[in-house]
Enzyme design. Structure first.
Site, PDB file in Angstrom:
ATOM      1  N   PRO A   1       0.744  -1.217   0.102  1.00 52.02           N
ATOM      2  CA  PRO A   1      -0.076   0.041   0.068  1.00 52.02           C
ATOM      3  C   PRO A   1       0.753   1.338  -0.149  1.00 52.02           C
ATOM      4  O   PRO A   1       1.950   1.511   0.620  1.00 52.02           O
ATOM      5  CB  PRO A   1      -1.059  -0.032   1.369  1.00 52.02           C
ATOM      6  CG  PRO A   1       0.034  -0.797   2.220  1.00 52.02           C
ATOM      7  CD  PRO A   1       0.809  -2.002   1.450  1.00 52.02           C
ATOM      8  N   ASP A   2       0.450   2.286  -0.860  1.00 54.33           N
ATOM      9  CA  ASP A   2       1.072   3.403  -0.777  1.00 54.33           C
ATOM     10  C   ASP A   2      -0.157   4.680  -0.438  1.00 54.33           C
ATOM     11  O   ASP A   2      -0.907   4.420   0.398  1.00 54.33           O
ATOM     12  CB  ASP A   2       1.636   3.879  -2.046  1.00 54.33           C
ATOM     13  CG  ASP A   2       2.989   4.908  -2.067  1.00 54.33           C
ATOM     14  OD1 ASP A   2       3.014   5.440  -1.006  1.00 54.33           O
ATOM     15  OD2 ASP A   2       3.441   4.927  -2.972  1.00 54.33           O
ATOM     16  N   GLY A   3      -0.131   5.648  -1.381  1.00 48.47           N
ATOM     17  CA  GLY A   3      -1.118   6.720  -1.045  1.00 48.47           C
ATOM     18  C   GLY A   3      -2.514   6.481  -1.319  1.00 48.47           C
ATOM     19  O   GLY A   3      -2.701   5.448  -2.134  1.00 48.47           O
TER      20      GLY A   3
END
Length: 200
Positions: A106-108
């Site tokens: 997961p990122d932004g």
């Protein structure tokens, strides 16, 4: 910081001591903002919002009662309950999405008007949507391996764009992903919401 808070609060990052930065380089803190009788801004006592680790900027539920943030390094998304009037965390963060829950890490992320979390999957060639109970509702494929963050656009916030990165990709990878580093418009029926108005 790319995310505005839906309450009168200041969000800021603070680095950990140098000896601890390899494990825990920084935390996100939130402090309530108030105006005194002279119109001066007063900052309250900072409260730590994030868990141990390398945390992304948070995204917030429509009612301001929840904040989500990801630790890309360990493939985990956390959720924190908030006091909706101040943004001050209530208790400690809990795990919302465990390691291995989806492709990549997961990122932004952003949260739409229905409380659905839309999260860019670094290394996963996709953006995924998750219901408030953590179940995956959709996985939208992308032509790049490193999407970084979605955003709602348009007058009604009913369109979505997703940024991406080309860092650490060698020549062969860049040849295979000529669009790496670009921003993509996704033709999705989303119910986005605008950033809260802010007066500076």
């Amino acid at each position: 910081m790319r995310t505005l808070l839906p309450f009168a609060a200041l969000l800021f990052a603070a680095a950990a001591p140098a000896a601890a930065q390899e494990v825990n380089p920084m935390h996100l803190y939130v402090a309530e903002l108030r105006y005194d009788a002279q119109g001066n801004v007063r900052v309250g006592i900072p409260h730590r919002m994030t868990a141990e680790g390398r945390n992304s900027q948070p995204s917030f539920s429509p009612d301001g009662r929840l904040a989500y943030f990801a630790d890309t390094q360990i493939d985990t998304v956390y959720r924190t309950e908030l006091e909706p009037e101040t943004g001050i965390p209530i208790g400690s963060p809990s795990i919302f999405l465990k390691p291995g829950h989806d492709a990549g890490s997961p990122d932004g992320a952003i949260v739409d008007a229905d409380g659905v979390l839309w999260c860019a999957r670094w290394g996963g060639n996709r953006i995924s949507a998750y219901a408030p109970d953590g179940s995956r509702l959709a996985a939208i494929p992308l032509p790049v391996s490193q999407p970084t963050c979605p955003a709602f656009v348009g007058r009604d916030c009913d369109r979505m764009i997703v940024t991406s990165a080309s860092q650490d990709l060698d020549d062969a990878a860049l040849d295979a992903e000529p669009d790496a580093g670009k921003t993509f418009h996704l033709d999705l029926p989303v119910k986005g919401r605008p950033e809260p108005p802010v007066r500076i």
